[in-house]
Design an enzyme around this catalytic site. Sequence first.
Site, mmCIF file in Angstrom:
data_model
loop_
_atom_site.group_PDB
_atom_site.id
_atom_site.type_symbol
_atom_site.label_atom_id
_atom_site.label_comp_id
_atom_site.label_asym_id
_atom_site.label_seq_id
_atom_site.Cartn_x
_atom_site.Cartn_y
_atom_site.Cartn_z
ATOM 1 C CE1 TYR A 5 0.530 -0.750 4.251
ATOM 2 C CE2 TYR A 5 0.456 2.278 4.187
ATOM 3 C CZ TYR A 5 0.987 1.533 5.232
ATOM 4 O OH TYR A 5 1.645 1.005 6.284
ATOM 5 C CB CYS A 6 1.539 3.876 -1.493
ATOM 6 S SG CYS A 6 0.208 3.336 -3.168
ATOM 7 N NE ARG A 7 3.681 10.312 -0.553
ATOM 8 C CZ ARG A 7 4.553 10.361 -1.662
ATOM 9 N NH1 ARG A 7 4.388 10.454 -2.492
ATOM 10 N NH2 ARG A 7 5.854 10.259 -0.296
ATOM 11 N N GLY A 8 -2.656 6.372 -0.412
ATOM 12 C CA GLY A 8 -4.170 6.578 -1.062
ATOM 13 C C GLY A 8 -4.383 5.826 -2.183
ATOM 14 C CB CYS A 37 -0.433 7.010 -4.062
ATOM 15 S SG CYS A 37 1.381 7.077 -3.586
#
Lengths: 228, 228
Positions: free
Chosen positions: A178-181, A184
């Site tokens: 996962y990352c920033r949302g 992203c």
Amino acid sequence: MNNARQIKNVLYEQVARIGKAVSSPKRLELIELLCQGEKPVERLAQESSISMKLASAHLRELREAHLVDTRRDGKNIYYRLADRQVAEFWVMLHTLAEERLVELQMALQQIVSSPGELISNDRENLMKSARKGEVVVLDVRPVEEYLNAHLPFARSIPLNELKNRIDELPKDRPIVAYCRGPYCLMAKDAVDLLMNEGYWAVHLRDGIAEWNFAGKVRDAENIAILKK
Amino acid sequence: MNNARQIKNVLYEQVARIGKAVSSPKRLELIELLCQGEKPVERLAQESSISMKLASAHLRELREAHLVDTRRDGKNIYYRLADRQVAEFWVMLHTLAEERLVELQMALQQIVSSPGELISNDRENLMKSARKGEVVVLDVRPVEEYLNAHLPFARSIPLNELKNRIDELPKDRPIVAYCRGPYCLMAKDAVDLLMNEGYWAVHLRDGIAEWNFAGKVRDAENIAILKK
DNA sequence: CATATATACCAAAGATAATTAGATTGATTG
DNA sequence: CAATCAATCTAATTATCTTTGGTATATATG
């Protein structure tokens, strides 16, 4: 009475200040970045691909709408969200946009439903598996963002280090990146890389802001761990 | 890669469409009116004190952001919120504004904390008392809005009929008046009138949109009754 | 079928906002 | 204390919104 009209106008104008603040794509991107933790202006400018001057101008607008605060540390000025509620508002805003705007739905589909996306409505089960170690939850954002807040049981390997550190990951279990949302692309890139190297990988749509917002309505256990 | 940048720009631009739609005070007022139920353009123009042309233009913006839908009935075109979520977003937006903007807090205090305001954090108790008949919950909005949706146990006496029908109300129990929401002055006016006539009256900050939003997080019983 | 009504569409004027360049401030470094 | 760095402020330019007046359209009515 004309007096009542004037009062009402003031009220709606004030609320519209918040609306104006979130009416610019650049400012929205800045807000999303700030959902990952405080950052100095230069960093915000870099990560949103705009000039520092322009970033400064947009950040000023956000500050005047009281959505962000600043703090000076030596030569740098750090911006942060003024309140947890701002992150929640961002999540609600982009969720509403995704529900209502077909154009956005289509744009998202092109990127996101490439090889392996994990629709994140099975939060409970993911956490259960993560707790048991059946899956590896992988945070591919820069380390500082991980240190600021991350999902429970997540490990940190920033995207730009992933190639070198890829053998830290197991090949026998699924890796959930996962990352920033949802806007992203780092997690997607990570998954592409991992899959090329023969790993079993999917990516999570949500970042910590989305995760926390979803968790608000339900149990408290799965709330992202907030450090510092 | 420049490609990723372009994709991201599209995404944030789409979300910003919603932001732009709620960046104008007039459009916010229209949204709040539409939270009370569908209405034709002329009515919306009247109730927000703007010309029909301007109302039409603003409604068009809202329609293009897919926040409202229309329906034709004979000569009239009725506008309505495109989704329940839009009302929830409006509540979240104005709540955030109230939290963050001192100017708004002050403006609200002047109006609202006049004689008798009932801070509405005791929803449960109010409903308990209303069920037992210990208080009268009074909806002072136009009848159509009451018919569209109203609080549980509420009686309808529109503000402009209140003077004539005031003897329908009991003098031995508190009367809790409410209207469209915190920026609507009808409940306040009703309370002023009632108190002058020797009634025991307070007013509720929330309208049905706020009530429903607060109720979403909690039990289902106190959700406003939706007819039709 | 002519006319009235409700609303949308178009264009233009005035008002705001976004963006860039140039000068300025406040803190740090040698 | 001069030089540097991060960031802001000011001003100017261009782009976008709001608002109004004029005109067009779709439905209803006589």
